[in-house]
Design an enzyme around this catalytic site. Structure first.
Site, PDB file in Angstrom:
ATOM      1  N   GLU A 124      32.849  44.976  54.497  1.00 31.44           N
ATOM      2  CA  GLU A 124      32.525  45.209  53.094  1.00 31.44           C
ATOM      3  C   GLU A 124      31.105  45.767  52.998  1.00 31.44           C
ATOM      4  O   GLU A 124      30.221  45.393  53.767  1.00 31.44           O
ATOM      5  CB  GLU A 124      32.612  43.876  52.342  1.00 31.44           C
ATOM      6  CG  GLU A 124      32.226  43.935  50.883  1.00 31.44           C
ATOM      7  CD  GLU A 124      32.106  42.544  50.262  1.00 31.44           C
ATOM      8  OE1 GLU A 124      32.283  42.437  49.036  1.00 31.44           O
ATOM      9  OE2 GLU A 124      31.826  41.569  50.995  1.00 31.44           O
ATOM     10  N   CYS A 155      35.785  39.489  51.424  1.00 32.70           N
ATOM     11  CA  CYS A 155      34.779  38.438  51.238  1.00 32.70           C
ATOM     12  C   CYS A 155      35.415  37.103  50.873  1.00 32.70           C
ATOM     13  O   CYS A 155      36.292  36.623  51.574  1.00 32.70           O
ATOM     14  CB  CYS A 155      33.745  38.888  50.213  1.00 32.70           C
ATOM     15  SG  CYS A 155      32.194  37.950  50.318  1.00 32.70           S
ATOM     16  N   LYS A 198      39.303  45.066  45.768  1.00 23.97           N
ATOM     17  CA  LYS A 198      39.167  43.613  45.688  1.00 23.97           C
ATOM     18  C   LYS A 198      39.728  43.102  44.369  1.00 23.97           C
ATOM     19  O   LYS A 198      39.322  43.532  43.290  1.00 23.97           O
ATOM     20  CB  LYS A 198      37.698  43.227  45.830  1.00 23.97           C
ATOM     21  CG  LYS A 198      37.436  41.737  45.928  1.00 23.97           C
ATOM     22  CD  LYS A 198      35.953  41.479  46.167  1.00 23.97           C
ATOM     23  CE  LYS A 198      35.646  40.012  46.350  1.00 23.97           C
ATOM     24  NZ  LYS A 198      34.199  39.772  46.593  1.00 23.97           N
TER      25      LYS A 198
END
Length: 562
Positions: free
Chosen positions: A324, A436, A385
């Site tokens: 990321e 994440c 995301k």
């Protein structure tokens, strides 16, 4: 395991207290009087139980990374349960909140990097979820078989905490302390919720055994006319009193032994993979201001990998994963970023999953993407995301909060929420991508476990050298077993890792160093029982706990009516 109560060693009513703790003659009245009486007695809980609850929270904390003293998780649950037995729901809620605060404040210390106020507020908000947990445990310990019901309540607490509000924050679940223990294989049957249940069950069984021992000691003392402790177990009646403790300890052994018997297969078609950790210029929040340097680091590391492949020093990977934020320059609109990425991908000659920030078409928001970059055709499929971080990647109540807290000016635009799965083709396999802290969410990971490999793209630079990166790795290890998949963790500054489907660490990087990991790993297609059952075990266990609370409340009301 019938209802048990500990001897009440709470301080007796003081001179200014009447029956039931009510103020006596001459005692201060009103709020000041209640405060003074509460401080003098340690609240309705009493100081011994209050200290026991705080000790329980502190004991659970080192069960999590980086300490990994995993047996302390059930031990902490046991201490908290002992503090709650025999208490009223209100007192149980308060004691559990204290335990939660004592646990979450040190467990989430990494959040302090974005501000001590945010760290403390978040920790106390998380501790607030222990309020209904404590009230429920205080109630269900009145029922036979209470270790089962208390364990189910822990699952219910995590179910709510992982969903409400703003999608929840399921960090520091009990299951995430048990990612390399005999309980870990149970994840392949019921996922993280089952591991939480069994961890809490062990704690409840230990508490039940402790209560049985205390009762046996009390019985021995009475039978011996107040004699010493040495005669526990010497009389037949006392030995029978110890039987519940033996049963509980046998159940503990059965749970632990059962986990050791569960196979964790790691077979599958071999695929050679590479994980690139380019590193960041420096530690801290402001590293994103050096966006080009971060991108250059990952481009450079990939070119160096290509040189090592050509020299025959490492096997050529069939796919490469970047983390990321590897490129905070939008490659769709920044020609320099596009050319740098494309040149690195062409050099290695295989598809690369590139983590990049891109603008939405209207330019009002930002997308956190994992982009499949092909050496021949360039950028193709991508994942956005789906669970951006509230107050980090998007700001609820923006108009109000930006006026009150100037630090929120660092979030000038909200991140858009993706609306499709992260299952994508990458080279010879399908991958399931999460970004994440999405790895903490059961639903997000389960949805992409259809891929042959799982990928976690993350950026931990802000939280480097804290407990949060190793805690995230622990989650990935549990997910590997839960879904029977190899997991590739790519972090900008570490910790990056390659995790085998059985949870074994194939490779692991240090923090704040460039690192490239290359390994041959199994790409699997078989689904686990946890994949097939989905959310059912979690909801079943949570409803079991709720049903126990209702049964205990009904029984108490029935007894009061008689």
């Amino acid at each position: 395991m019938a209802q048990e109560t500990l001897p009440d060693r709470s301080p007796a009513a003081g001179p200014g207290d009447g029956p039931g703790g009510e103020p006596g003659a001459g005692a201060p009245s009103g709020r000041l009087g209640r405060l003074r009486r509460g401080l003098r007695s340690g609240g309705r809980a009493g100081w011994p139980r209050t200290l026991l609850a705080v000790a329980a929270g502190l004991l659970m904390w080192p069960a999590f990374p980086p300490f990994d003293l995993t047996p302390l998780a059930p031990a902490g649950v046991a201490l908290l349960t002992l503090a709650l037995i025999g208490r009223s729901p209100r007192t149980g809620a308060w004691l559990a909140f204290l335990a939660g605060a004592a646990f979450f404040v040190p467990a989430l210390e990494g959040i302090s990097r974005v501000g001590p106020d945010g760290w403390i507020i978040l920790s106390l908000v998380e501790a607030a979820y222990f309020l209904p947990l404590g009230a429920g445990i205080a109630v269900v310990t009145r029922l036979p078989g209470w270790p089962v019901w208390t364990a189910a309540l822990w699952v219910g607490e995590e179910l709510i905490r992982g969903r409400v509000p703003f999608g929840g924050f399921p960090w520091a679940r009990l299951a995430f302390s048990q990612t390399a223990t005999p309980l870990t294989p149970y994840a392949s049957f019921g996922g993280a919720p089952l591991v939480t249940f069994l961890t809490a069950l062990l704690g409840g069984l230990l508490a039940c055994a402790a209560v049985a021992v205390l009762r046996a000691r009390s019985k021995a003392s009475r039978d011996g006319g107040g004699g010493g402790d040495g005669d526990v177990g010497e009389r037949p009646g006392t030995r029978w009193a110890l039987l519940p403790a033996a049963v509980c300890l046998a159940a503990v052994g059965a749970v632990v032994g059962g986990g050791l018997l569960i196979p964790t297969p790691a077979d599958g078609r071999a695929v050679t993979v590479a994980v690139v950790q380019g590193n960041v210029p420096r530690l801290g929040l402001d590293f994103l201001g050096q966006r080009k340097a971060v991108l250059d680091n990952h481009v450079k590391a990939t070119h160096e990998l290509a040189e090592r492949v050509r020299a025959g020093r490492v096997a050529k990977p069939e796919l490469v994963v970047w983390p990321e934020n590897a490129s905070d320059l939008d490659p769709y609109t920044e020609p320099d970023a596009y050319n740098a990425i494309d040149g690195a991908v062409k050099d290695i000659g295989v598809p690369v999953l590139v983590g990049a920030l891109t603008d939405t078409p209207d330019g009002k928001k930002v997308e956190n993407r994992g982009i499949v970059w092909d050496p021949r055709t360039g950028p193709g499929d991508y994942y956005v995301k789906r669970h951006p971080v509230p107050f980090g990647e998007y700001l609820p109540f923006r108009d109000v909060l930006t006026k009150l807290i100037t630090r929120f000016e660092r979030i000038p635009r909200d991140f858009a929420k993706g609306d499709r799965s992260g299952v994508m083709g990458l080279g010879p396999v399908d991958i399931g991508d999460v970004i994440c802290f999405e790895v903490a969410y059961d639903k997000e990971v389960r949805d992409v476990a259809r891929g042959n490999l799982l990928v976690v793209q993350t950026n931990n630079a802000t939280y480097g050298k804290t407990s949060l990166p190793p805690q995230q790795i622990a989650m990935s290890r549990l997910r590997a077993v839960e879904h029977g998949r190899t997991i590739l963790v790519a972090a900008t500054s570490g910790i990056s890792a390659i995790v085998a489907p059985d949870g074994r660490m194939v490779d692991r990087s240090r923090e704040f160093v460039p690192a490239v990991q290359v390994a041959s790993v199994p790409a699997r297609t078989a689904r686990t029982a946890s994949d097939r059952l989905g959310e059912a075990p979690e909801w079943a266990l949570a409803l079991l706990g709720l049903g126990a609370v209702c049964a205990a409340a009904w029984t108490a009301r029935k007894n009061e009516g008689n």
